[in-house]
Motif scaffolding. Structure first.
Motif, mmCIF file in Angstrom:
data_model
loop_
_atom_site.group_PDB
_atom_site.id
_atom_site.type_symbol
_atom_site.label_atom_id
_atom_site.label_comp_id
_atom_site.label_asym_id
_atom_site.label_seq_id
_atom_site.Cartn_x
_atom_site.Cartn_y
_atom_site.Cartn_z
ATOM 1 N N ARG A 153 0.935 -1.154 -0.086
ATOM 2 C CA ARG A 153 0.082 -0.027 -0.187
ATOM 3 C C ARG A 153 0.917 1.156 -0.053
ATOM 4 N N LEU A 154 1.976 1.164 0.546
ATOM 5 C CA LEU A 154 2.950 2.308 0.842
ATOM 6 C C LEU A 154 3.912 2.459 -0.568
ATOM 7 N N GLY A 155 3.736 1.476 -1.633
ATOM 8 C CA GLY A 155 4.614 1.367 -2.628
ATOM 9 C C GLY A 155 6.019 0.882 -2.361
ATOM 10 N N ALA A 156 6.243 0.291 -1.102
ATOM 11 C CA ALA A 156 7.428 -0.207 -0.420
ATOM 12 C C ALA A 156 7.610 -1.864 -1.033
ATOM 13 N N ILE A 157 8.763 -2.333 -0.794
ATOM 14 C CA ILE A 157 8.986 -3.784 -1.351
ATOM 15 C C ILE A 157 9.225 -4.841 -0.270
ATOM 16 N N VAL A 158 8.761 -5.858 -0.345
ATOM 17 C CA VAL A 158 8.759 -6.917 0.569
ATOM 18 C C VAL A 158 9.716 -7.931 0.289
ATOM 19 N N THR A 159 10.651 -8.240 1.226
ATOM 20 C CA THR A 159 11.549 -9.340 1.059
ATOM 21 C C THR A 159 11.221 -10.119 2.015
ATOM 22 N N ALA A 160 10.725 -11.543 1.945
ATOM 23 C CA ALA A 160 10.592 -12.498 2.927
ATOM 24 C C ALA A 160 11.797 -13.455 3.106
ATOM 25 N N ALA A 161 12.052 -13.635 4.360
ATOM 26 C CA ALA A 161 13.322 -14.443 4.803
ATOM 27 C C ALA A 161 12.817 -15.720 5.583
ATOM 28 N N ASN A 162 13.785 -16.770 5.336
ATOM 29 C CA ASN A 162 13.344 -18.116 5.831
ATOM 30 C C ASN A 162 13.658 -18.003 7.426
ATOM 31 N N PRO A 163 12.652 -18.160 8.387
ATOM 32 C CA PRO A 163 12.756 -18.156 9.707
ATOM 33 C C PRO A 163 13.762 -19.164 10.293
ATOM 34 N N SER A 164 14.273 -20.088 9.608
ATOM 35 C CA SER A 164 15.215 -20.801 10.268
ATOM 36 C C SER A 164 16.736 -20.267 9.926
ATOM 37 N N TYR A 165 16.785 -19.139 9.211
ATOM 38 C CA TYR A 165 18.109 -18.615 8.831
ATOM 39 C C TYR A 165 18.818 -18.300 10.270
ATOM 40 N N ASN A 166 20.058 -18.679 10.300
ATOM 41 C CA ASN A 166 20.684 -17.833 11.651
ATOM 42 C C ASN A 166 20.769 -16.285 11.245
ATOM 43 N N ALA A 167 21.759 -15.748 12.198
ATOM 44 C CA ALA A 167 21.810 -14.209 12.092
ATOM 45 C C ALA A 167 22.593 -13.896 10.979
ATOM 46 N N GLU A 168 23.649 -14.897 10.534
ATOM 47 C CA GLU A 168 24.497 -14.345 9.336
ATOM 48 C C GLU A 168 23.910 -14.483 8.264
ATOM 49 N N GLU A 169 23.071 -15.673 8.080
ATOM 50 C CA GLU A 169 22.326 -15.667 6.706
ATOM 51 C C GLU A 169 21.352 -14.487 6.536
ATOM 52 N N LEU A 170 20.436 -14.272 7.744
ATOM 53 C CA LEU A 170 19.606 -13.167 7.612
ATOM 54 C C LEU A 170 20.091 -11.783 7.580
ATOM 55 N N ALA A 171 21.444 -11.654 8.295
ATOM 56 C CA ALA A 171 21.935 -10.202 7.935
ATOM 57 C C ALA A 171 22.560 -10.127 6.328
ATOM 58 N N TYR A 172 22.813 -11.338 5.709
ATOM 59 C CA TYR A 172 23.227 -11.118 4.236
ATOM 60 C C TYR A 172 22.007 -10.680 3.329
ATOM 61 N N GLN A 173 20.802 -11.410 3.845
ATOM 62 C CA GLN A 173 19.601 -10.750 3.024
ATOM 63 C C GLN A 173 19.456 -9.624 3.143
ATOM 64 N N LEU A 174 19.278 -9.048 4.663
ATOM 65 C CA LEU A 174 18.951 -7.665 5.027
ATOM 66 C C LEU A 174 20.052 -6.565 4.134
ATOM 67 N N THR A 175 21.171 -7.107 4.324
ATOM 68 C CA THR A 175 22.135 -5.893 3.726
ATOM 69 C C THR A 175 22.070 -6.062 1.829
ATOM 70 N N ALA A 176 21.734 -7.208 1.451
ATOM 71 C CA ALA A 176 21.726 -7.238 0.138
ATOM 72 C C ALA A 176 20.418 -6.547 -0.374
ATOM 73 N N THR A 177 19.361 -6.452 0.285
ATOM 74 C CA THR A 177 18.167 -5.781 -0.011
ATOM 75 C C THR A 177 18.145 -4.571 0.392
ATOM 76 N N LYS A 178 18.963 -4.097 1.422
ATOM 77 C CA LYS A 178 19.069 -2.617 1.913
ATOM 78 C C LYS A 178 17.551 -2.534 2.852
ATOM 79 N N ALA A 179 17.253 -3.589 3.479
ATOM 80 C CA ALA A 179 15.958 -3.425 4.320
ATOM 81 C C ALA A 179 16.151 -2.344 5.288
ATOM 82 N N VAL A 180 14.805 -1.914 5.479
ATOM 83 C CA VAL A 180 15.119 -0.731 6.535
ATOM 84 C C VAL A 180 14.172 -0.992 8.135
ATOM 85 N N ASN A 181 13.251 -2.104 7.917
ATOM 86 C CA ASN A 181 12.346 -2.777 8.907
ATOM 87 C C ASN A 181 12.495 -4.155 8.907
ATOM 88 N N ILE A 182 12.136 -4.835 10.063
ATOM 89 C CA ILE A 182 11.807 -6.187 10.062
ATOM 90 C C ILE A 182 10.596 -6.682 10.805
#
Length: 579
Positions: free
Chosen positions: A98-127
């Protein structure tokens, strides 16, 4: 040039000036059936809580308004959802849209390093994170430079956890509903839906590190409409009790929403088709059976490992599944043998397969209405609007019945890999997606997936598909699950090795003595040798394991077992492993 096209109905109009949220919550379309009164959109599996359209729409606005008020979430910013399936998962997706923003959905079984990779790669601002996975979310957020006050628990967290976090999703909904709208949702310009990003979805990573796939709003909308047209879900083509999809049917959402199959087919398509979705956070087979019977589920979307359980788990026989009318298997090939078995388990159901990828957002084939039971071994037929080429190893185009690599194009194709120009050039070629899958398309239009190109073994110069051997192994009564990998061999180049999970009874026999274990291995190897040509025999051996590693969509993590096979050979240990 040989090019294959859908033999189904023609592709209806696809709107290119709406977001996915507007399409699902605001728009009508000729292919979309009208829901009956008092038909819930979602049911929370654990509690039975029913959520209707008006509540969903209000929650979407409330959350979108709160995200705008508190953090000024703007167009093209990225919000990550880090949670198992939840009734507020679609709310979160559509609020971000609705805000025109983008969703990146992450696997909840990711460890912190794997999730950080996705957050950084997508430049996510909220989780938006489930409380059970907050430790990984907070650690990853810190690594990615996201303040803890931008981490939103999807359900209430503990007092200790909440001190530095954002309000819960429910609190944000209430906050947003209590305030005037702080954002103006804009209508896209004509054609803009084809380029405006809706998702940065990550490929499954079965053969390497996941890549961010850039998916427009238009792509999943096109896919939903294409599937709806293929299944004629809003047409009176048969008597009511003979129609495959009917408003008021009940589906179960156990496929993970962070994966493209669960996100587009399970969430968006089934809701579009007028179904009520029972939302299950975590797959537990016995509880799954209980939910199917409790809620009188009519439609099952599954992956092959779930089909194996339905066919082989002793609990299946304890439940009345006669109300199941439709079973659709995807994410990995389902063997002809398993297909025959599941038909016996669910005799009242229409059963077949489909095929798709994150890069094609999502489905490109489904078994057609003309087949109550899909052609055995087939991944179905091309959807309306999809075209395919089969490219042989010499670069020429295959004809019907010939084998080669599948290239596809159509309105649902993703745009590119984000921030990966080289991978984009290799996969997205002049509007076509190079799938990396070896297929045969026959004269009837059925698509047969032989295997992943990178997974096909070369034994004495002959191609051997692991999926073929796995499907056959699962017909052996002592085999509960399996995975076949190629291992190096001086004479043959490669030979097949089978990792096998035994059934409970067979496992007891194997544990009783070494001779019993060897007898079982010999019987399993003989089962292949008796039915397959000599170069497909399990010359690499049989290894008993406790489980077969899979990603959440059900794809075998073959690379993990390849590494295990190498370790077993280099250490010269007996071929026995625990995983």
């Amino acid at each position: 040039m040989t090019e294959f096209a859908s033999i189904s109905v023609s592709l209806p109009h696809i709107p290119d000036d709406v977001t996915l949220a507007q399409f699902m919550l605001d728009a009508a379309h000729p292919t979309r059936p009208v829901r009956g009164p008092n038909t819930a959109w979602l049911i929370e599996d654990a509690t039975g809580r029913r959520i209707d359209y008006e509540e969903i729409r209000a929650r979407v606005f409330g959350l979108a308004n709160a995200l705008s008020l508190k953090w000024n979430i703007r167009e093209d910013e990225v919000v990550c959802i880090f949670s198992p399936n939840h009734v507020d998962y679609p709310v979160a997706v559509w609020a971000v849209h609705r805000l025109g923003a983008i969703v990146t959905a992450a696997n909840p079984s990711y460890n912190a390093e794997e999730l950080a990779y996705q957050l950084t790669a997508t430049k996510a601002v909220n989780i938006i994170a489930h409380p059970a996975f907050l430790p990984a979310a907070l650690t990853a957020a810190k690594q990615a430079g996201i303040p803890p006050e931008r981490v939103i628990p999807i359900d209430p967290a503990s007092e200790a956890q909440r001190r530095h976090l954002a309000p819960t999703l429910g609190e944000l909904v209430a906050y947003g509903l209590a305030h005037e709208a702080s954002f103006v949702e804009r209508r896209l310009n004509p054609g803009e839906g084809k380029t405006k990003l809706a998702f940065l979805s990550f490929s499954s990573g079965t053969t390497g590190k996941p890549k961010a796939v850039a998916i427009s709003h238009y792509a999943p909308i096109a896919n939903v409409i294409s599937m709806a047209a293929h299944m004629r879900i809003n047409e009176e083509y048969a008597a009511w009790d003979q129609r495959r999809f009917r408003p008021g049917d009940v589906g179960i959402a156990v496929l993970p929403f962070f994966h493209i199959y669960g996100l587009v087919v399970n969430m968006h398509f089934l809701l579009y088709a007028g179904q009520t979705l029972v939302v299950v956070p975590k797959f537990d087979f016995v509880k799954y059976l209980e939910s199917i019977t409790k809620y009188r589920i009519t439609h099952l979307l599954v992956v092959p490992p779930q089909v194996v359980l339905l066919c082989k788990h002793p609990a299946t026989k304890k439940y009345d599944l006669s109300h199941v009318r439709y079973v659709f298997s995807g994410a990995a090939p389902l063997s002809a043998e398993l297909s025959e078995h599941i038909v016996k388990v669910l005799p009242n159901a229409h059963i077949g397969q489909g095929y798709g990828m994150t890069e094609t957002s999502t489905t490109v084939t489904m078994f057609p209405l003309s087949q109550r039971i899909g052609t055995l071994g087939s991944a179905g037929q091309l959807l309306p609007g999809v075209r395919a080429r089969v490219v042989k190893s010499d670069g020429t185009y295959a004809k019907a019945g010939e084998q080669g690599e599948l290239y596809v194009t159509g309105p649902s194709m993703a745009l590119r890999y984000a921030n990966n120009e080289q991978a984009t050039k290799e996969t997205f070629i002049d509007g076509w997606v190079r799938t990396g899958d070896e297929v045969i398309i026959d004269k009837n239009g059925d698509v047969f997936v032989v295997d992943r190109l990178k997974e096909i073994m070369k034994v004495r110069g002959f191609q051997v598909a692991p999926a073929e051997l796995e499907g056959h192994l699962l017909t052996q009564p002592d085999v509960g699950d399996c995975c076949v990998v190629g291992v190096p061999d001086d004479y043959s180049g490669e030979v097949p090795l089978a990792f096998v999970v035994l059934t409970a009874d067979a496992a007891k026999r194997a544990a009783s003595s070494a001779s019993q274990a060897e007898k079982l291995k010999a019987a399993i190897a003989k089962h292949v040798a008796d039915h397959k040509i000599y170069y497909k025999r399990l010359s690499g051996g049989v290894v008993f394991v406790d489980s077969i590693p899979k990603n959440p969509s059900g794809k075998l993590l073959r690379r993990v077992l390849r590494d295990q096979a190498k370790l077993l050979r280099t250490t010269s240990k007996p071929m026995q492993a625990k995983l």
